[in-house]
Scaffold this motif. Sequence first.
Motif, short mmCIF file in Angstrom:
data_model
loop_
_atom_site.label_atom_id
_atom_site.label_comp_id
_atom_site.label_asym_id
_atom_site.label_seq_id
_atom_site.Cartn_x
_atom_site.Cartn_y
_atom_site.Cartn_z
N MET A 98 2.55 16.56 -3.50
CA MET A 98 2.98 15.19 -3.19
C MET A 98 1.79 14.30 -2.87
SD MET A 98 6.37 15.83 -0.85
CE MET A 98 7.70 16.91 -1.39
N LEU A 99 0.82 14.85 -2.15
CA LEU A 99 -0.39 14.08 -1.86
C LEU A 99 -1.14 13.74 -3.14
CD1 LEU A 99 -1.81 15.87 1.32
CD2 LEU A 99 -0.67 13.65 1.20
N GLN A 100 -1.24 14.72 -4.06
CA GLN A 100 -1.90 14.48 -5.33
C GLN A 100 -1.21 13.33 -6.08
OE1 GLN A 100 -4.79 16.19 -5.03
NE2 GLN A 100 -4.60 17.38 -6.89
N ALA A 101 0.12 13.38 -6.10
CA ALA A 101 0.89 12.33 -6.77
C ALA A 101 0.69 10.99 -6.08
CB ALA A 101 2.37 12.70 -6.80
N GLY A 102 0.68 11.00 -4.75
CA GLY A 102 0.49 9.76 -4.01
C GLY A 102 -0.88 9.14 -4.27
N ILE A 103 -1.91 9.98 -4.38
CA ILE A 103 -3.25 9.46 -4.68
C ILE A 103 -3.27 8.85 -6.07
CG2 ILE A 103 -5.68 10.09 -4.98
CD1 ILE A 103 -5.18 12.35 -2.93
N TRP A 104 -2.57 9.50 -7.02
CA TRP A 104 -2.49 8.93 -8.37
C TRP A 104 -1.85 7.54 -8.34
CZ3 TRP A 104 2.22 8.02 -11.11
CH2 TRP A 104 2.03 7.51 -12.39
N VAL A 105 -0.78 7.36 -7.55
CA VAL A 105 -0.13 6.05 -7.43
C VAL A 105 -1.12 5.04 -6.86
CG1 VAL A 105 1.71 4.76 -6.30
CG2 VAL A 105 2.17 7.04 -7.19
N ARG B 58 -1.97 -8.41 -17.28
CA ARG B 58 -0.67 -8.65 -16.67
C ARG B 58 -0.04 -7.34 -16.24
NH1 ARG B 58 2.25 -13.15 -20.64
NH2 ARG B 58 0.68 -14.80 -20.38
N GLY B 59 0.94 -7.46 -15.34
CA GLY B 59 1.64 -6.25 -14.91
C GLY B 59 1.72 -6.19 -13.40
N GLY B 60 2.71 -5.43 -12.91
CA GLY B 60 2.90 -5.31 -11.48
C GLY B 60 2.41 -3.99 -10.94
N SER B 61 2.57 -3.81 -9.63
CA SER B 61 2.15 -2.57 -8.99
C SER B 61 3.27 -1.55 -9.04
CB SER B 61 1.76 -2.85 -7.54
OG SER B 61 2.86 -3.40 -6.83
N LEU B 62 2.92 -0.30 -8.79
CA LEU B 62 3.87 0.81 -8.83
C LEU B 62 4.19 1.23 -7.40
CD1 LEU B 62 5.38 2.85 -10.66
CD2 LEU B 62 3.34 4.29 -10.54
N ARG B 63 5.47 1.18 -7.01
CA ARG B 63 5.86 1.59 -5.66
C ARG B 63 5.77 3.10 -5.53
NH1 ARG B 63 11.24 0.30 -5.04
NH2 ARG B 63 11.41 -0.15 -7.26
N ASN C 73 -2.48 1.60 -8.82
CA ASN C 73 -2.38 0.25 -8.25
C ASN C 73 -3.76 -0.38 -8.06
OD1 ASN C 73 0.43 0.26 -8.15
ND2 ASN C 73 0.48 1.21 -6.14
N ALA C 74 -4.75 0.45 -7.71
CA ALA C 74 -6.10 -0.08 -7.51
C ALA C 74 -6.70 -0.57 -8.82
CB ALA C 74 -7.00 0.98 -6.88
N VAL C 75 -6.62 0.23 -9.87
CA VAL C 75 -7.17 -0.21 -11.16
C VAL C 75 -6.32 -1.33 -11.75
CG1 VAL C 75 -8.29 1.99 -11.67
CG2 VAL C 75 -5.94 1.63 -12.43
N GLY C 76 -5.03 -1.34 -11.42
CA GLY C 76 -4.16 -2.43 -11.86
C GLY C 76 -4.58 -3.76 -11.26
#
Length: 335
Positions: free
Chosen positions: A58-65, A81-86, A69-72
């Motif tokens: 879960m931590l690995q997945a959270g870091i990916w999110v 264009r584009g939004g962030s991922l919750r 969002n950071a590169v976005g």
Amino acid sequence: MAVLRRLAPAVLKAVFLAVIVFFIVRNIPLKLSDITSFLFKANVEFYGSMALFAFFLMLQAGIWVLIVNAVGREGRHSGERGGSLRLLPGLHIFINSQFAKYIPGGFWNYAGRIVLASRAGVPLNAQFSAIIYENILLVSAALIYALMLAVSLGTPPQLILVGVVVGGTLVYFYYPRVTAWTGRLFERASKWKLLQRAIARFSGPFGDTRLSGARALLTRNQFFGYLACFLGSHFIMGIAFWMLTGSFSGEHIGLFYAAGTFATSWLLGLFSPLPGGLGVREGFLVYFLSLKLGADVALHISVIARLWNIMAEVAFWAVIQSLTYLKRKVKVYET
């Protein structure tokens, strides 16, 4: 014809799920009777280690999110264009695509992640950058733990420390130049017609059909910050594997030795042509663990570790599915 069109998505999903289940079962070198017998006899420490390993995933997945969002954000600064991922939808995308890694080819989990993230409105630039950064950071974190294992096996720690300091210093000071070069390369690649056509076929149904010239790159502080996050999550992974070894042998090997063994075996498993590092990872687990626990115990752990890994992924999936279901029920109740 209309009926076939309505049934086609469901049929394709069923076929894809059947293929994933087939290859997952093939990845477990145990018979069903052996698995059920083991699970009934396993102690609390084994299940505790599995739960901790699921938390690590879960931590690995959270870091990916966070990386997405950071590169976005960096991409939006340069015109994307584009939004962030919750967080919860991001965890859902990550684990739903994770099981596809057991299909031969080594890229199906990333392909599934791109499809699901595109459906969620994440720009392709951010997705591709996040995948590249994720793998670079994962390998870097695993390499650092592999160096810890090398110290445990007798390599002079001064030599390792000097290498890490020199390597880290070079990366830190030359990072802006490397990212600038990478950004220019990404801009050129975004104009390749062959790549554009492949992306259009792959992600066309989900709206985002092109790579733009926007630079979706991490800053230096972000890069090293996420590296620290991966190092922390790998430490939790090491604790989980340390607990797993203790549930078999009755005595624990060193914590850093366990963390280094699992990280190094994963790193070397990347060279396996089979999905999930099958064969290579188990072989190195046996080798490193046999130096401390004996060959029989090491072989037993390496076989069960594959089942343990898959069970943790299933536990992660079950938790996310439950949270998603509860969130939907709450929304229905509020409306």
